[in-house]
Design an enzyme around this catalytic site. Structure first.
Site, PDB file in Angstrom:
ATOM      1  N   GLU A  13      -6.047  19.051  26.042  1.00  0.00           N
ATOM      2  CA  GLU A  13      -4.793  18.327  25.757  1.00  0.00           C
ATOM      3  C   GLU A  13      -4.338  18.507  24.306  1.00  0.00           C
ATOM      4  O   GLU A  13      -3.168  18.313  23.996  1.00  0.00           O
ATOM      5  CB  GLU A  13      -4.955  16.830  26.090  1.00  0.00           C
TER       6      GLU A  13
ATOM      7  N   CYS B 199     -14.229  16.093  28.384  1.00  0.00           N
ATOM      8  CA  CYS B 199     -15.280  15.675  27.458  1.00  0.00           C
ATOM      9  C   CYS B 199     -16.209  14.656  28.132  1.00  0.00           C
ATOM     10  O   CYS B 199     -17.004  15.045  28.969  1.00  0.00           O
ATOM     11  CB  CYS B 199     -14.658  15.164  26.165  1.00  0.00           C
ATOM     12  N   LEU B 200     -16.066  13.375  27.847  1.00  0.00           N
ATOM     13  CA  LEU B 200     -16.917  12.401  28.532  1.00  0.00           C
ATOM     14  C   LEU B 200     -16.712  12.514  30.054  1.00  0.00           C
ATOM     15  O   LEU B 200     -17.658  12.338  30.831  1.00  0.00           O
ATOM     16  CB  LEU B 200     -16.572  10.977  28.075  1.00  0.00           C
ATOM     17  N   GLY B 201     -15.498  12.824  30.473  1.00  0.00           N
ATOM     18  CA  GLY B 201     -15.192  12.965  31.907  1.00  0.00           C
ATOM     19  C   GLY B 201     -16.001  14.087  32.533  1.00  0.00           C
ATOM     20  O   GLY B 201     -16.487  13.976  33.665  1.00  0.00           O
TER      21      GLY B 201
ATOM     22  N   GLN C  48      20.469  -2.631   4.456  1.00  0.00           N
ATOM     23  CA  GLN C  48      20.906  -2.743   3.049  1.00  0.00           C
ATOM     24  C   GLN C  48      19.725  -3.186   2.177  1.00  0.00           C
ATOM     25  O   GLN C  48      19.497  -2.672   1.087  1.00  0.00           O
ATOM     26  CB  GLN C  48      22.033  -3.760   2.920  1.00  0.00           C
TER      27      GLN C  48
ATOM     28  N   GLU D 280       0.806  -1.230   0.000  1.00  0.00           N
ATOM     29  CA  GLU D 280       0.000   0.000   0.000  1.00  0.00           C
ATOM     30  C   GLU D 280       0.841   1.285   0.000  1.00  0.00           C
ATOM     31  O   GLU D 280       0.333   2.355  -0.300  1.00  0.00           O
ATOM     32  CB  GLU D 280      -0.987  -0.017   1.162  1.00  0.00           C
TER      33      GLU D 280
ATOM     34  N   HIS E  15     -11.272  19.621  24.553  1.00  0.00           N
ATOM     35  CA  HIS E  15     -10.066  18.820  24.804  1.00  0.00           C
ATOM     36  C   HIS E  15      -8.840  19.726  24.951  1.00  0.00           C
ATOM     37  O   HIS E  15      -8.164  20.005  23.956  1.00  0.00           O
ATOM     38  CB  HIS E  15      -9.822  17.860  23.636  1.00  0.00           C
TER      39      HIS E  15
HETATM   40  N1  GLN Z   1     -19.227  10.466  23.890  1.00  0.00           N
HETATM   41  C1  GLN Z   1     -19.292  11.825  24.285  1.00  0.00           C
HETATM   42  C2  GLN Z   1     -19.890  12.720  23.210  1.00  0.00           C
HETATM   43  O1  GLN Z   1     -19.925  12.370  22.066  1.00  0.00           O
HETATM   44  C3  GLN Z   1     -17.923  12.324  24.680  1.00  0.00           C
HETATM   45  C4  GLN Z   1     -16.972  12.396  23.542  1.00  0.00           C
HETATM   46  C5  GLN Z   1     -15.542  12.541  23.981  1.00  0.00           C
HETATM   47  O2  GLN Z   1     -15.207  12.275  25.126  1.00  0.00           O
HETATM   48  N2  GLN Z   1     -14.662  12.889  23.055  1.00  0.00           N
HETATM   49  O3  GLN Z   1     -20.324  13.800  23.522  1.00  0.00           O
END
Ligand code: GLN
Length: 549
Positions: A510, A382-384, A193, A150, A508
């Site tokens: 980060e 985010c999810l946190g 090589q 590929e 995010h």
């Molecule tokens: N699943 C959650 C959403 O879509 C959080 C996404 C995430 O953590 N990047 O909102």
């Protein structure tokens, strides 16, 4: 027009092509040149957005909302620049463009073929960033290993460019492995090589060999490699294992990789490298004065690459705090009300990571509850952040079975809801709320204190959001929205002012942390964990603490 450096890999994957490419770009940048990097990936997904993190590590998101390979994160962290959609190209995207053009009739009845149509599109994209006099040097990392079926069209495109461009405008760096055979006590050059021979059969000849080796390359080995691979001996570069990836630019500078490239590209206008800030960061990183332990709760914790940007952000934030951050993985699936204090014992902070889907959700909520009730510094991304909202809803507001509609469509209290514009979307790739959006911070809040300004911009990747119908209830009970999108009112940050450090971001942070500008939320979270650690250890060890004072 810019000059072009192509970085290919041989013998095996995982040699760190992204780090070598980023290090070379860093050195060129430090010498005053305008450098950028792009990555060409040979897989057929249009972008890595639909790939499971177990397959390909974290999906990195750029300012302009492209879902890209995690190497772009390294480029940004090293160079402190913003990459874009144009910096990551896959075979899938190349074919998509060519097929769309074919459907539009753009090829005027011609048979559409790999050569020239696919290779022309690859070349067009390889040269794109070099136009408009924005950069002096464009580095292109070719994903995969030479010899893969590929990768062939990409290697062919490089061959054609080498032929089309003036000789001094383009060069090829080949990263390879020189294995050490313990029984023979010898470094072996044969695989390299072969790899160079394979490239030569495809018409591309590397100008520089960067050799990963566990033992130092002797002059004899270098001479042998140079002779049999037909490169200058000075162009055989040793890349020993480094204690941290941030050491690699300095190692490459000692090996004169930058100078060899500059000479070969006939670039004469450059300065002595300015790496003061970089070295200052490295010093702090190598000689920390304290240590904290942070628990990372996520779904893919077995695979470090799945949380690459978070782990790197902790390295940046740790260095600025002169503190070693040890990140330990916490499996949320096994956390229960009964064992949570034992599972989180010894932690100075808790980070609940981004993610999707059901797995481990209840354990996460239990862990957040523990952090909230026990003054343990908490940071949700985010999810946190969404988990923190659910926990507060259930346990403080008494909203029974409050949930996100992502996990429970029929929850009586959808405190996290799908965004309105997401409801009509059926296609998966590239359809989340992606990239940079502005956020306005509430005066006097923790977020405001952390950022030191009221207007910020951060990057996103989500489909769900805080349900503003519940906002008043939350704020009355002590969890406030300290950051919101000025155009839509979408809640970007939730925090609990009465807690020592409890903050969750829908975005995010980060993704914007770099060596030279660490993400403020990480910097302050680490500082909070340091304070917590000092208290924790002084309670356990009062004598030690009084001696220290
Ligand atoms: N699943 C959650 C959403 O879509 C959080 C996404 C995430 O953590 N990047 O909102």
């Amino acid at each position: 027009m810019a000059k072009f450096i192509f970085v290919t890999g041989g013998v095996t994957s995982s040699l760190g092509k992204g780090i070598i490419a980023a290090s070379l770009a860093k050195l060129l940048q430090a010498r005053g040149l305008r450098a950028t990097i792009q990555k060409f990936d040979p897989y057929i997904n249009v972008d890595p957005g639909t790939l499971n993190p177990y397959e390909h590590g974290e999906c990195y998101v750029t300012e302009d909302g492209a879902e890209t390979d995690l190497d772009l994160g390294h480029y940004e962290r090293f160079l402190n620049i913003h990459t874009t959609q144009a910096n990551n190209v896959t075979t899938g995207r190349i074919y998509q463009t060519v097929i769309n053009k074919e459907r539009e009739g753009a090829y005027l009845g011609k048979t559409v073929q790999v050569i020239p149509h696919i290779t022309d599109e690859i070349k067009r994209r390889m040269l794109l960033l070099g136009k408009d006099d924005k950069y002096d040097v464009v580095l292109t990392e070719i994903g995969g290993t030479v010899g893969d079926i590929e990768s062939l069209p990409f290697i062919e495109a490089v061959r054609q460019l080498q032929w089309e461009l003036p000789e001094e405008d383009c060069l090829v760096v080949h990263l390879t492995l020189i294995p050490y055979l313990k029984a023979a006590k010898e470094l072996k050059t044969k695989p390299t090589q072969h790899s160079v021979k394979l490239m030569s059969e495809n018409g591309v000849h590397p100008d520089i060999l960067v050799c990963r080796a566990e033992e130092p390359l002797t002059n004899d080995i270098k001479r042998k490699l140079a002779l049999f691979c037909n490169v200058k001996q000075e162009a055989v570069i040793e890349a020993a294992d480094a204690s941290t990836i941030y050491e690699v630019p300095l190692m490459m500078m000692r090996e004169k990789l930058d100078l060899i490239c500059l000479k070969r590209l006939n670039i004469t206008n450059f300065n002595e490298p300015d790496l003061e800030k970089w070295k200052g960061f490295l010093d702090k990183l190598k000689y920390p004065k304290s240590k904290v332990t942070i628990g990372l709760i996520g779904k893919y914790i077995e695979l470090q690459d799945a949380y690459k940007s978070i782990l790197e952000s902790f390295i940046h934030a740790g260095a600025i705090n002169e503190c070693k951050v040890q990140v330990v993985n916490v499996h949320s699936e096994f956390i229960t009300d009964e064992n949570v204090s034992e599972k989180l014992d010894g932690l100075d902070g808790l980070l609940v990571a981004p993610g999707f889907g059901h797995r481990g959700i209840e354990g996460k909520i239990t862990a957040v509850k523990y952090a909230r009730e026990n003054g343990l510094p908490f940071f949700g991304i985010c999810l946190g952040m969404q988990m923190a909202v659910i926990e507060f809803g259930r346990n403080v507001l008494g909203l029974e079975n409050a949930h996100s509609t992502e996990m429970d469509e029929h929850t009586p209290h959808p405190v996290i809801n799908m965004m309105e514009e997401q409801k009509k979307i059926t296609l998966k790739g590239g359809t989340m709320r992606l990239g940079a959006y502005p956020c306005v911070l509430k005066e006097g809040s923790l977020a405001h204190k952390i950022y030191g300004t009221t207007e910020i911009s951060e990057r996103h990747r989500h489909r769900f959001e805080f349900n503003n119908d519940y906002l008043q209830q939350y704020q009355q009970e002590g969890m406030i929205a300290s950051g919101t999108n000025p155009d839509t009112g979408l809640v970007e940050i939730m925090e609990i002012p009465s807690h020592p450090f409890f903050i969750g971001a829908q975005y995010h942070p980060e993704l914007k942390s770099s060596v030279e500008s660490p993400a403020p939320l990480f910097v302050h979270f680490v500082a909070a964990t340091k304070r917590y650690n000092e208290k924790r250890t002084s309670i356990r060890n009062p004598l030690l603490h009084s001696e220290m004072i």
